[in-house]
Design a protein around this motif. Structure first.
Motif, PDB file in Angstrom:
ATOM      1  N   LYS A   1      85.273  41.241 -26.058  1.00 49.33           N
ATOM      2  CA  LYS A   1      86.468  42.008 -25.657  1.00 49.33           C
ATOM      3  C   LYS A   1      86.243  42.469 -24.234  1.00 49.33           C
ATOM      4  N   ILE A   2      87.250  42.233 -23.398  1.00 50.86           N
ATOM      5  CA  ILE A   2      87.220  42.655 -21.991  1.00 50.86           C
ATOM      6  C   ILE A   2      88.292  43.715 -21.774  1.00 50.86           C
ATOM      7  N   HIS A   3      87.918  44.760 -21.072  1.00 53.65           N
ATOM      8  CA  HIS A   3      88.860  45.777 -20.591  1.00 53.65           C
ATOM      9  C   HIS A   3      88.433  46.065 -19.157  1.00 53.65           C
ATOM     10  N   TYR A   4      89.391  45.990 -18.211  1.00 53.95           N
ATOM     11  CA  TYR A   4      89.021  46.140 -16.805  1.00 53.95           C
ATOM     12  C   TYR A   4      90.238  46.571 -15.998  1.00 53.95           C
ATOM     13  N   HIS A   5      90.024  47.480 -15.064  1.00 55.95           N
ATOM     14  CA  HIS A   5      91.071  47.901 -14.135  1.00 55.95           C
ATOM     15  C   HIS A   5      90.825  47.185 -12.809  1.00 55.95           C
ATOM     16  N   THR A   6      91.845  46.486 -12.309  1.00 55.64           N
ATOM     17  CA  THR A   6      91.701  45.682 -11.096  1.00 55.64           C
ATOM     18  C   THR A   6      93.061  45.522 -10.425  1.00 55.64           C
ATOM     19  N   ASN A   7      93.049  45.075  -9.199  1.00 60.72           N
ATOM     20  CA  ASN A   7      94.295  44.731  -8.510  1.00 60.72           C
ATOM     21  C   ASN A   7      94.580  43.235  -8.588  1.00 60.72           C
ATOM     22  N   GLU A   8      93.648  42.466  -9.146  1.00 56.14           N
ATOM     23  CA  GLU A   8      93.793  41.013  -9.209  1.00 56.14           C
ATOM     24  C   GLU A   8      93.484  40.498 -10.612  1.00 56.14           C
ATOM     25  N   PRO A   9      94.346  40.841 -11.578  1.00 52.13           N
ATOM     26  CA  PRO A   9      94.071  40.418 -12.963  1.00 52.13           C
ATOM     27  C   PRO A   9      94.041  38.909 -13.137  1.00 52.13           C
ATOM     28  N   TRP A  10      94.776  38.178 -12.299  1.00 57.05           N
ATOM     29  CA  TRP A  10      94.803  36.716 -12.408  1.00 57.05           C
ATOM     30  C   TRP A  10      93.434  36.116 -12.165  1.00 57.05           C
ATOM     31  N   ASP A  11      92.631  36.711 -11.273  1.00 50.73           N
ATOM     32  CA  ASP A  11      91.275  36.215 -11.040  1.00 50.73           C
ATOM     33  C   ASP A  11      90.390  36.452 -12.259  1.00 50.73           C
ATOM     34  N   VAL A  12      90.567  37.601 -12.900  1.00 48.21           N
ATOM     35  CA  VAL A  12      89.824  37.907 -14.121  1.00 48.21           C
ATOM     36  C   VAL A  12      90.171  36.879 -15.200  1.00 48.21           C
ATOM     37  N   LEU A  13      91.456  36.588 -15.357  1.00 45.42           N
ATOM     38  CA  LEU A  13      91.886  35.631 -16.379  1.00 45.42           C
ATOM     39  C   LEU A  13      91.341  34.229 -16.095  1.00 45.42           C
ATOM     40  N   LYS A  14      91.362  33.824 -14.827  1.00 45.54           N
ATOM     41  CA  LYS A  14      90.834  32.498 -14.474  1.00 45.54           C
ATOM     42  C   LYS A  14      89.360  32.386 -14.843  1.00 45.54           C
ATOM     43  N   TYR A  15      88.584  33.405 -14.491  1.00 44.60           N
ATOM     44  CA  TYR A  15      87.155  33.385 -14.819  1.00 44.60           C
ATOM     45  C   TYR A  15      86.940  33.364 -16.324  1.00 44.60           C
ATOM     46  N   CYS A  16      87.597  34.244 -17.037  1.00 42.97           N
ATOM     47  CA  CYS A  16      87.398  34.342 -18.485  1.00 42.97           C
ATOM     48  C   CYS A  16      87.775  33.045 -19.186  1.00 42.97           C
ATOM     49  N   ALA A  17      88.782  32.347 -18.674  1.00 42.57           N
ATOM     50  CA  ALA A  17      89.198  31.076 -19.268  1.00 42.57           C
ATOM     51  C   ALA A  17      88.114  30.006 -19.130  1.00 42.57           C
ATOM     52  N   THR A  18      87.198  30.166 -18.167  1.00 46.25           N
ATOM     53  CA  THR A  18      86.101  29.207 -18.031  1.00 46.25           C
ATOM     54  C   THR A  18      85.031  29.428 -19.092  1.00 46.25           C
ATOM     55  N   LEU A  19      85.067  30.577 -19.755  1.00 47.90           N
ATOM     56  CA  LEU A  19      84.037  30.927 -20.736  1.00 47.90           C
ATOM     57  C   LEU A  19      84.390  30.505 -22.154  1.00 47.90           C
ATOM     58  N   GLY A  20      85.678  30.331 -22.404  1.00 49.00           N
ATOM     59  CA  GLY A  20      86.126  29.981 -23.749  1.00 49.00           C
ATOM     60  C   GLY A  20      87.625  30.171 -23.844  1.00 49.00           C
ATOM     61  N   GLU A  21      88.109  30.220 -25.064  1.00 51.36           N
ATOM     62  CA  GLU A  21      89.541  30.435 -25.284  1.00 51.36           C
ATOM     63  C   GLU A  21      89.855  31.912 -25.098  1.00 51.36           C
ATOM     64  N   ILE A  22      90.891  32.209 -24.309  1.00 52.48           N
ATOM     65  CA  ILE A  22      91.290  33.597 -24.115  1.00 52.48           C
ATOM     66  C   ILE A  22      92.606  33.844 -24.847  1.00 52.48           C
ATOM     67  N   TYR A  23      92.716  35.036 -25.440  1.00 50.43           N
ATOM     68  CA  TYR A  23      93.933  35.398 -26.153  1.00 50.43           C
ATOM     69  C   TYR A  23      94.043  36.908 -26.260  1.00 50.43           C
ATOM     70  N   ASP A  24      95.119  37.367 -26.897  1.00 51.06           N
ATOM     71  CA  ASP A  24      95.447  38.799 -26.944  1.00 51.06           C
ATOM     72  C   ASP A  24      95.392  39.407 -25.540  1.00 51.06           C
ATOM     73  N   ILE A  25      95.990  38.698 -24.594  1.00 51.90           N
ATOM     74  CA  ILE A  25      95.959  39.091 -23.185  1.00 51.90           C
ATOM     75  C   ILE A  25      97.021  40.156 -22.936  1.00 51.90           C
TER      76      ILE A  25
END
Length: 88
Positions: free
Chosen positions: A50-74
């Motif tokens: 589970k990831i929880h993070y405050h950022t100004n660039e959530p799209w970069d977080v999503l791109k990285y996390c997608a390289t680790l596995g399947e992402i959902y409940d976004i």
């Protein structure tokens, strides 16, 4: 930060990563070294994080996390809008 936006990081970004051999410590270190933000929570086990993070660039977080596995409940919420009483 401005008077209109008192928050340094605007977007509350939350998601689950499902994969194999996930390591919450390695993921946390990657976030600290590569993303600007705060309030990081990266918890779970080697198959689900589970990831929880405050950022100004959530799209970069999503791109990285997608390289680790399947992402959902976004969920990406705009905390500035929420603070103004609007839907985030």
């Amino acid at each position: 930060m401005s008077e209109e936006n008192p928050l340094e990081y605007r977007y509350d970004t939350q998601l689950l990563i499902e994969g194999e051999d996930l390591d919450e410590d390695e993921i946390g270190e990657y976030f600290e070294e590569n993303f600007k933000g705060d309030c990081l929570l990266a918890v779970g086990d080697d198959e689900l994080i589970k990831i929880h993070y405050h950022t100004n660039e959530p799209w970069d977080v999503l791109k990285y996390c997608a390289t680790l596995g399947e992402i959902y409940d976004i969920v990406v919420e705009d905390m500035v809008r929420q603070a103004a009483g609007l839907q985030g």
